[in-house]
Design an enzyme around this catalytic site. Structure first.
Site, mmCIF file in Angstrom:
data_model
loop_
_atom_site.group_PDB
_atom_site.id
_atom_site.type_symbol
_atom_site.label_atom_id
_atom_site.label_comp_id
_atom_site.label_asym_id
_atom_site.label_seq_id
_atom_site.Cartn_x
_atom_site.Cartn_y
_atom_site.Cartn_z
ATOM 1 N N GLY A 174 -2.588 -8.381 12.865
ATOM 2 C CA GLY A 174 -3.170 -7.054 13.060
ATOM 3 C C GLY A 174 -3.813 -6.438 11.831
ATOM 4 C CG HIS A 218 -2.067 -1.012 1.091
ATOM 5 N ND1 HIS A 218 -2.941 -1.295 2.121
ATOM 6 C CD2 HIS A 218 -2.453 -1.805 0.063
ATOM 7 C CE1 HIS A 218 -3.799 -2.223 1.725
ATOM 8 N NE2 HIS A 218 -3.524 -2.555 0.485
HETATM 9 C C1 BJW Z 1 -4.521 -5.581 16.775
HETATM 10 C C2 BJW Z 1 -3.932 -4.774 17.763
HETATM 11 C C3 BJW Z 1 -2.853 -5.328 18.471
HETATM 12 C C4 BJW Z 1 -5.531 -3.656 16.870
HETATM 13 N N1 BJW Z 1 -2.427 -6.560 18.190
HETATM 14 N N2 BJW Z 1 -4.094 -6.795 16.511
HETATM 15 C C5 BJW Z 1 -12.901 -7.236 -3.930
HETATM 16 C C6 BJW Z 1 -14.063 -7.201 -3.202
HETATM 17 C C7 BJW Z 1 -14.557 -5.997 -2.711
HETATM 18 C C8 BJW Z 1 -13.907 -4.796 -2.946
HETATM 19 C C9 BJW Z 1 -12.741 -4.833 -3.680
HETATM 20 C C10 BJW Z 1 -12.250 -6.028 -4.158
HETATM 21 N N3 BJW Z 1 -11.092 -5.766 -4.830
HETATM 22 C C11 BJW Z 1 -10.850 -4.450 -4.762
HETATM 23 C C12 BJW Z 1 -11.842 -3.842 -4.080
HETATM 24 C C13 BJW Z 1 -11.940 -2.389 -3.807
HETATM 25 C C14 BJW Z 1 -11.114 -1.906 -2.645
HETATM 26 C C15 BJW Z 1 -11.620 -2.593 -1.360
HETATM 27 O O1 BJW Z 1 -11.033 -3.506 -0.834
HETATM 28 N N4 BJW Z 1 -12.714 -2.106 -0.812
HETATM 29 C C16 BJW Z 1 -13.268 -2.685 0.415
HETATM 30 C C17 BJW Z 1 -13.047 -1.720 1.574
HETATM 31 C C18 BJW Z 1 -14.694 -3.000 0.179
HETATM 32 N N5 BJW Z 1 -9.703 -2.155 -2.840
HETATM 33 C C19 BJW Z 1 -8.938 -1.320 -3.578
HETATM 34 O O2 BJW Z 1 -9.396 -0.361 -4.152
HETATM 35 C C20 BJW Z 1 -7.475 -1.672 -3.697
HETATM 36 N N6 BJW Z 1 -7.049 -1.656 -5.049
HETATM 37 C C21 BJW Z 1 -7.368 -2.614 -5.905
HETATM 38 O O3 BJW Z 1 -7.985 -3.597 -5.593
HETATM 39 O O4 BJW Z 1 -6.892 -2.390 -7.187
HETATM 40 C C22 BJW Z 1 -7.449 -3.166 -8.249
HETATM 41 C C23 BJW Z 1 -8.669 -2.432 -8.708
HETATM 42 C C24 BJW Z 1 -8.530 -1.173 -9.222
HETATM 43 C C25 BJW Z 1 -9.660 -0.497 -9.676
HETATM 44 C C26 BJW Z 1 -10.910 -1.088 -9.568
HETATM 45 C C27 BJW Z 1 -11.034 -2.355 -8.998
HETATM 46 C C28 BJW Z 1 -9.897 -3.043 -8.578
HETATM 47 C C29 BJW Z 1 -6.626 -0.603 -3.013
HETATM 48 C C30 BJW Z 1 -6.718 -0.658 -1.541
HETATM 49 C C31 BJW Z 1 -5.893 0.466 -0.931
HETATM 50 C C32 BJW Z 1 -6.014 0.524 0.570
HETATM 51 N N7 BJW Z 1 -5.453 1.728 1.061
HETATM 52 C C33 BJW Z 1 -5.571 2.041 2.477
HETATM 53 C C34 BJW Z 1 -5.368 3.541 2.732
HETATM 54 C C35 BJW Z 1 -3.965 3.997 2.692
HETATM 55 C C36 BJW Z 1 -3.900 5.372 3.273
HETATM 56 C C37 BJW Z 1 -3.089 5.453 4.527
HETATM 57 O O5 BJW Z 1 -2.366 4.474 4.855
HETATM 58 O O6 BJW Z 1 -3.178 6.474 5.197
HETATM 59 O O7 BJW Z 1 -4.667 1.220 3.228
HETATM 60 S S1 BJW Z 1 -7.146 1.634 3.147
HETATM 61 C C38 BJW Z 1 -6.547 1.234 4.747
HETATM 62 O O8 BJW Z 1 -7.003 -0.103 5.038
HETATM 63 C C39 BJW Z 1 -5.011 1.192 4.625
HETATM 64 C C40 BJW Z 1 -4.709 -0.144 5.256
HETATM 65 O O9 BJW Z 1 -3.483 -0.658 4.780
HETATM 66 C C41 BJW Z 1 -5.898 -0.994 4.892
HETATM 67 C C42 BJW Z 1 -6.106 -2.202 5.740
HETATM 68 O O10 BJW Z 1 -6.380 -1.836 7.056
HETATM 69 P P1 BJW Z 1 -5.822 -2.715 8.258
HETATM 70 O O11 BJW Z 1 -4.348 -2.690 8.270
HETATM 71 O O12 BJW Z 1 -6.452 -4.054 8.218
HETATM 72 O O13 BJW Z 1 -6.306 -1.878 9.529
HETATM 73 P P2 BJW Z 1 -7.693 -1.934 10.328
HETATM 74 O O14 BJW Z 1 -7.792 -0.727 11.140
HETATM 75 O O15 BJW Z 1 -8.830 -2.230 9.417
HETATM 76 O O16 BJW Z 1 -7.556 -3.226 11.269
HETATM 77 C C43 BJW Z 1 -6.639 -3.268 12.334
HETATM 78 C C44 BJW Z 1 -6.738 -4.628 12.985
HETATM 79 O O17 BJW Z 1 -5.739 -4.736 13.979
HETATM 80 C C45 BJW Z 1 -8.086 -4.894 13.657
HETATM 81 O O18 BJW Z 1 -8.582 -6.158 13.235
HETATM 82 C C46 BJW Z 1 -7.754 -4.913 15.172
HETATM 83 O O19 BJW Z 1 -8.540 -5.846 15.898
HETATM 84 C C47 BJW Z 1 -6.298 -5.331 15.125
HETATM 85 N N8 BJW Z 1 -5.479 -4.865 16.264
HETATM 86 N N9 BJW Z 1 -4.549 -3.598 17.834
HETATM 87 C C48 BJW Z 1 -3.028 -7.302 17.256
HETATM 88 N N10 BJW Z 1 -2.173 -4.652 19.509
#
Ligand code: BJW
Length: 235
Positions: free
Chosen positions: A178, A111
Site C-alpha cells: 500500500g 516518517h
Molecule cells: C492500497 C489500498 C488498499 C490504496 N490495499 N493498496 C530522491 C529523488 C527525488 C526526491 C527526493 C529524493 N530524496 C529525497 C527527496 C525529496 C523528498 C521526496 O521524496 N520528494 C518526492 C515527492 C519527489 N523526500 C524527502 O524530503 C524525505 N527526506 C529526505 O529524503 O531527507 C534527506 C534529505 C534532506 C534534505 C534534502 C534532501 C534530502 C522526507 C519525506 C517525508 C515524507 N513525509 C510524508 C508526510 C507526513 C505527513 C503526514 O503523515 O501527515 O509522509 S509525505 C507522505 O507520503 C507521507 C507518506 O508516508 C508518504 C508516502 O505516501 P504513501 O504511503 O505511499 O501513500 P500514497 O497515498 O502515495 O499511496 C497509497 C498507495 O496505497 C497507492 O499506491 C494506492 O494504490 C494504494 N492503496 N488502498 C492496497 N486497500
C-alpha cells in the site's frame, strides 16, 4: 511447503490503513485535499506558519486515535507470531499506530508518529493524543514555542535509517504494502533489497512506478490479498 525466509522486511504505506477508514495521500479525496502539501508537511511551511501545521495535525490526531487495525495489519502480526524466521520487521511510512494496535513488533516509524511531539530546542520527545499549539512549552526544557509534531516533513531526514539500512541489506524477502513509491528514500528501499538478492513482492491496488524491481505483484485490497498470502507462507 512454501520457501522459508530468514529475514523479512515489510514496508507499509497509507494503503494498508485505507481499509481502516484512513485517507491515503495521493487519492482523489486524499489527506491533503484541502491543504497544500508545502504548507502542512514541509520544513518551510512549518517555519512560515507553525500554528497552521499544529492545527492540521490536531484535527488528524483524533481520527487516528479512533482507527482500528484491519485484516492486513493483523495478518502481519500473525506472521510475526507464527513464522519461524530470524527477524520479521515492519518499516512503516505511516504516522498512525495501527501496527501497534494490531500488537505487531519490530516496528520502525521512519516518517514519525502522530502521537509524538519533539522539542526543537532540547530534542525531547513525548507522547500525547491531545492538541499542541505554537506557544506550548516543552515539558523537559520548559522553553516555549519550539514544539513540533514528530512527523518527518519534506526536507527532513528520516528516522531509524541505520537500522533500516541494516535490515534491507540482510533481508531475503521484501514485501511492500500500500505505498505509491513516489516518496524517497522509502521508494528506493525495494532496489536495495532487490540488488541484494531478496525476493520482492508488491501488494497494491495497482502496479506502481517502481514495478520493475518487484519480482511479483499482487493486485487487490491488502485486507484480502495479504492475509491470503500470509496463510500460504504459514502452511
Ligand atoms: C492500497 C489500498 C488498499 C490504496 N490495499 N493498496 C530522491 C529523488 C527525488 C526526491 C527526493 C529524493 N530524496 C529525497 C527527496 C525529496 C523528498 C521526496 O521524496 N520528494 C518526492 C515527492 C519527489 N523526500 C524527502 O524530503 C524525505 N527526506 C529526505 O529524503 O531527507 C534527506 C534529505 C534532506 C534534505 C534534502 C534532501 C534530502 C522526507 C519525506 C517525508 C515524507 N513525509 C510524508 C508526510 C507526513 C505527513 C503526514 O503523515 O501527515 O509522509 S509525505 C507522505 O507520503 C507521507 C507518506 O508516508 C508518504 C508516502 O505516501 P504513501 O504511503 O505511499 O501513500 P500514497 O497515498 O502515495 O499511496 C497509497 C498507495 O496505497 C497507492 O499506491 C494506492 O494504490 C494504494 N492503496 N488502498 C492496497 N486497500
Amino acid at each position: 511447503m512454501a520457501e522459508r525466509y530468514k529475514n523479512i522486511v515489510i514496508l507499509t504505506g497509507a494503503g494498508i490503513s485505507a481499509e481502516s477508514g484512513l485517507s491515503t495521500f495521493r487519492s482523489e479525496n486524499g489527506l491533503w485535499n484541502n491543504h497544500r502539501v508545502e504548507d502542512v508537511a514541509s520544513v518551510e511551511g512549518f517555519a512560515r506558519n507553525p500554528e497552521y501545521v499544529h492545527e492540521f495535525y490536531n484535527e488528524l490526531r483524533p481520527l487516528l486515535f479512533k482507527a482500528e487495525p484491519n485484516s492486513a495489519h493483523l495478518a502481519i502480526t500473525k506472521l510475526q507470531e507464527n513464522y519461524k524466521a530470524e527477524n520479521i520487521s515492519i518499516i512503516t511510512q505511516n504516522v498512525d499506530t495501527l501496527h501497534e494496535k494490531a500488537k505487531s513488533k519490530n516496528i520502525y516509524h521512519i516518517h514519525g508518529q502522530i502521537n509524538q511531539i519533539v522539542c526543537l530546542n532540547c530534542g525531547h520527545i513525548f507522547e500525547t493524543w491531545g492538541e499542541t499549539h505554537t506557544d506550548d512549552a516543552c515539558p523537559n526544557c520548559k522553553v516555549a514555542g519550539m514544539l513540533k509534531p514528530n512527523i518527518v516533513f519534506f526536507g527532513e531526514n528520516l528516522l531509524y535509517m541505520n537500522e533500516v539500512d541494516y535490515l534491507l541489506n540482510k533481508c531475503d524477502l521484501f514485501i511492500s504494502v500500500g505505498t505509491s513509491g513516489v516518496v524517497y528514500p522509502a521508494a528506493g528501499f525495494v532496489q536495495i533489497a532487490y540488488l541484494n538478492g531478496a525476493k520482492t513482492i508488491e501488494f497494491n491496488m495497482e502496479q506502481t512506478s517502481n514495478n520493475y524491481m518487484f519480482s511479483e505483484h499482487i493486485i487487490g485490497k491488502a485486507g484480502t490479498t495479504l492475509p491470503k498470502f500470509i496463510d500460504e507462507l504459514l502452511k
